[in-house]
Design a protein around this motif. Sequence first.
Motif, PDB file in Angstrom:
ATOM      1  N   ASP A 160       0.852  -1.189   0.000  1.00  0.00           N
ATOM      2  CA  ASP A 160       0.000   0.000   0.000  1.00  0.00           C
ATOM      3  C   ASP A 160       0.888   1.240   0.000  1.00  0.00           C
ATOM      4  N   PRO A 161       1.134   1.848  -1.165  1.00  0.00           N
ATOM      5  CA  PRO A 161       2.057   2.996  -1.226  1.00  0.00           C
ATOM      6  C   PRO A 161       1.525   4.233  -0.516  1.00  0.00           C
ATOM      7  N   ARG A 162       0.240   4.244  -0.156  1.00  0.00           N
ATOM      8  CA  ARG A 162      -0.319   5.401   0.560  1.00  0.00           C
ATOM      9  C   ARG A 162       0.259   5.535   1.962  1.00  0.00           C
ATOM     10  N   LEU A 163       0.875   4.485   2.462  1.00  0.00           N
ATOM     11  CA  LEU A 163       1.446   4.541   3.804  1.00  0.00           C
ATOM     12  C   LEU A 163       2.543   5.592   3.930  1.00  0.00           C
ATOM     13  N   VAL A 164       3.140   5.996   2.807  1.00  0.00           N
ATOM     14  CA  VAL A 164       4.203   7.006   2.903  1.00  0.00           C
ATOM     15  C   VAL A 164       3.651   8.353   3.329  1.00  0.00           C
ATOM     16  N   ILE A 165       2.369   8.606   3.073  1.00  0.00           N
ATOM     17  CA  ILE A 165       1.812   9.929   3.409  1.00  0.00           C
ATOM     18  C   ILE A 165       1.883  10.196   4.909  1.00  0.00           C
ATOM     19  N   PRO A 166       1.405   9.281   5.765  1.00  0.00           N
ATOM     20  CA  PRO A 166       1.551   9.547   7.203  1.00  0.00           C
ATOM     21  C   PRO A 166       2.873   9.089   7.812  1.00  0.00           C
ATOM     22  N   HIS A 167       3.539   8.093   7.207  1.00  0.00           N
ATOM     23  CA  HIS A 167       4.647   7.442   7.902  1.00  0.00           C
ATOM     24  C   HIS A 167       6.032   7.703   7.312  1.00  0.00           C
ATOM     25  N   LEU A 217       9.132   9.244   9.613  1.00  0.00           N
ATOM     26  CA  LEU A 217       9.917   8.070   9.270  1.00  0.00           C
ATOM     27  C   LEU A 217      10.717   7.573  10.467  1.00  0.00           C
ATOM     28  N   GLN A 218      11.297   8.479  11.220  1.00  0.00           N
ATOM     29  CA  GLN A 218      12.040   8.071  12.412  1.00  0.00           C
ATOM     30  C   GLN A 218      11.122   7.345  13.383  1.00  0.00           C
ATOM     31  N   ALA A 219       9.911   7.844  13.549  1.00  0.00           N
ATOM     32  CA  ALA A 219       8.950   7.194  14.439  1.00  0.00           C
ATOM     33  C   ALA A 219       8.586   5.800  13.951  1.00  0.00           C
ATOM     34  N   TRP A 220       8.398   5.638  12.637  1.00  0.00           N
ATOM     35  CA  TRP A 220       8.089   4.325  12.055  1.00  0.00           C
ATOM     36  C   TRP A 220       9.226   3.342  12.319  1.00  0.00           C
ATOM     37  N   LEU A 221      10.445   3.797  12.106  1.00  0.00           N
ATOM     38  CA  LEU A 221      11.600   2.917  12.276  1.00  0.00           C
ATOM     39  C   LEU A 221      11.776   2.520  13.737  1.00  0.00           C
ATOM     40  N   GLU A 222      11.707   3.489  14.619  1.00  0.00           N
ATOM     41  CA  GLU A 222      11.981   3.209  16.027  1.00  0.00           C
ATOM     42  C   GLU A 222      10.863   2.418  16.701  1.00  0.00           C
ATOM     43  N   SER A 253       8.017  -0.899  13.000  1.00  0.00           N
ATOM     44  CA  SER A 253       6.810  -1.181  12.219  1.00  0.00           C
ATOM     45  C   SER A 253       7.157  -1.870  10.912  1.00  0.00           C
ATOM     46  N   THR A 254       6.265  -2.736  10.445  1.00  0.00           N
ATOM     47  CA  THR A 254       6.416  -3.390   9.151  1.00  0.00           C
ATOM     48  C   THR A 254       5.053  -3.524   8.487  1.00  0.00           C
ATOM     49  N   THR A 255       5.061  -3.838   7.199  1.00  0.00           N
ATOM     50  CA  THR A 255       3.833  -4.033   6.445  1.00  0.00           C
ATOM     51  C   THR A 255       4.125  -4.983   5.284  1.00  0.00           C
ATOM     52  N   GLU A 256       3.094  -5.391   4.556  1.00  0.00           N
ATOM     53  CA  GLU A 256       3.281  -6.268   3.406  1.00  0.00           C
ATOM     54  C   GLU A 256       4.040  -5.539   2.310  1.00  0.00           C
ATOM     55  N   ILE A 257       4.808  -6.309   1.519  1.00  0.00           N
ATOM     56  CA  ILE A 257       5.656  -5.694   0.506  1.00  0.00           C
ATOM     57  C   ILE A 257       5.398  -6.283  -0.877  1.00  0.00           C
ATOM     58  N   ILE A 258       5.880  -5.578  -1.897  1.00  0.00           N
ATOM     59  CA  ILE A 258       5.597  -5.940  -3.289  1.00  0.00           C
ATOM     60  C   ILE A 258       6.631  -6.878  -3.898  1.00  0.00           C
ATOM     61  N   ARG A 271       0.593   5.756  -8.417  1.00  0.00           N
ATOM     62  CA  ARG A 271       0.421   5.532  -6.983  1.00  0.00           C
ATOM     63  C   ARG A 271       1.707   5.826  -6.208  1.00  0.00           C
ATOM     64  N   ASP A 272       2.506   6.708  -6.747  1.00  0.00           N
ATOM     65  CA  ASP A 272       3.671   7.224  -6.035  1.00  0.00           C
ATOM     66  C   ASP A 272       3.247   8.533  -5.382  1.00  0.00           C
ATOM     67  N   TYR A 273       3.190   8.557  -4.062  1.00  0.00           N
ATOM     68  CA  TYR A 273       2.665   9.721  -3.357  1.00  0.00           C
ATOM     69  C   TYR A 273       3.762  10.661  -2.877  1.00  0.00           C
ATOM     70  N   ILE A 274       4.983  10.412  -3.299  1.00  0.00           N
ATOM     71  CA  ILE A 274       6.075  11.373  -3.107  1.00  0.00           C
ATOM     72  C   ILE A 274       6.385  12.025  -4.443  1.00  0.00           C
ATOM     73  N   SER A 275       6.727  11.219  -5.422  1.00  0.00           N
ATOM     74  CA  SER A 275       6.972  11.741  -6.778  1.00  0.00           C
ATOM     75  C   SER A 275       5.639  11.737  -7.531  1.00  0.00           C
ATOM     76  N   ILE A 276       4.831  12.713  -7.225  1.00  0.00           N
ATOM     77  CA  ILE A 276       3.464  12.769  -7.741  1.00  0.00           C
ATOM     78  C   ILE A 276       3.487  13.100  -9.233  1.00  0.00           C
ATOM     79  N   VAL A 277       2.787  12.273 -10.009  1.00  0.00           N
ATOM     80  CA  VAL A 277       2.888  12.331 -11.465  1.00  0.00           C
ATOM     81  C   VAL A 277       2.604  13.729 -12.005  1.00  0.00           C
TER      82      VAL A 277
END
Length: 347
Positions: free
Chosen positions: A210-217, A224-229, A232-237, A295-301
């Motif tokens: 789910d690439p939308r996870l980058v928006i909050p995390h 990102l530091q909070a996610w790492l520390e 946290s993990t999630t399903e991957i492609i 569905r890249d929410y950082i490099s928005i098309v």
Amino acid sequence: MSLLRTFVVPLLVLICGVLAIPNPDPSLYKDFNVSRGINYHYYFSSPQDAAKPYLLFLHGYPSSSYDWRYQIEFFSNQGYGLIVPDMLGYGGTARPIETEAYKSSLITKDLVDILDHEGVESVVAIGHDWGAKINGRLANYFEDRFLAFAFLAVGYWPPSGPTYAELSNQSLQTVGYDQWGYWAFFSQDDAPQIVSDNVDSLFSLLYATDPRLVIPHWCPVGALQAWLESHSTTEIIISPEEYNTSKSVFLASGVAPSLNWYKIMASDIDRLDNQGIPESNATFNKPVFFAGASRDYISIVALMRAAFFQYAPDFIFQDYDSGHWVMIERADEVNKDLLEWLEGSVL
């Protein structure tokens, strides 16, 4: 296709040994010390068809030439020559700690040194992520050396760009969140250790189903530091094989050098370096291809595409139902479209 690559392909590989993930032939890698005295490690194969040029593939964070495994296999079979370096700070290439070493003006010269060393005259440059930034700078500094330029997921960053603070403010006003807030974390002195200690969390979010996870995390400052520390993990492609290979190469390279690609952007180093590019060199005079990842929410098309309309008169755009890793998630489609562009608009 992302579901296929995530679940079906790895299962078939494990059960019956078919549809194996392509791996670049290690015997085809070379090492060369460029003119500033540092080593580059790169995959090299000559064209099997004399009418075909070389393709120079440039990866980004947190990767290596392994990112291009599906393209190496496909375009080699199509007769193209291939030059696929581990970029500075990664894999078998030099990994300087000094942030100044990662200036685009220096890295582009490194790549041209490799072309000169190999006697390559006919080449198309193709970049993803930070490799796309360098791709644009190759056009700014050495456009005459290239037939064309292709950008995957990440578009063209014009040399007369804003400061980091201005970029973040523009992002907040345009999309409602700071796409670039994580640059601040990657620039912290303790970031290499935090990333090293939590690399599974990092890769999990980078390759999230789910690439939308980058928006909050990933994007907001501190997220990102909070996610790492929090581990946290999630399903991957990507498959377990791809995950383990990418992770092992990244850790073997050391985390700190790769973060210089962000430090140079969060500081004034990159912006000041770009001031040496004449304004007339900002516009492309060669064919350009952009593979957008919807569905890249950082490099928005829509935002990435805008610069091409302004700076690339000969511009072809393709949109893919994909997250950031479009050359992996949509490898078959991207390869097909790149081939059609090469043979229809470039050669």
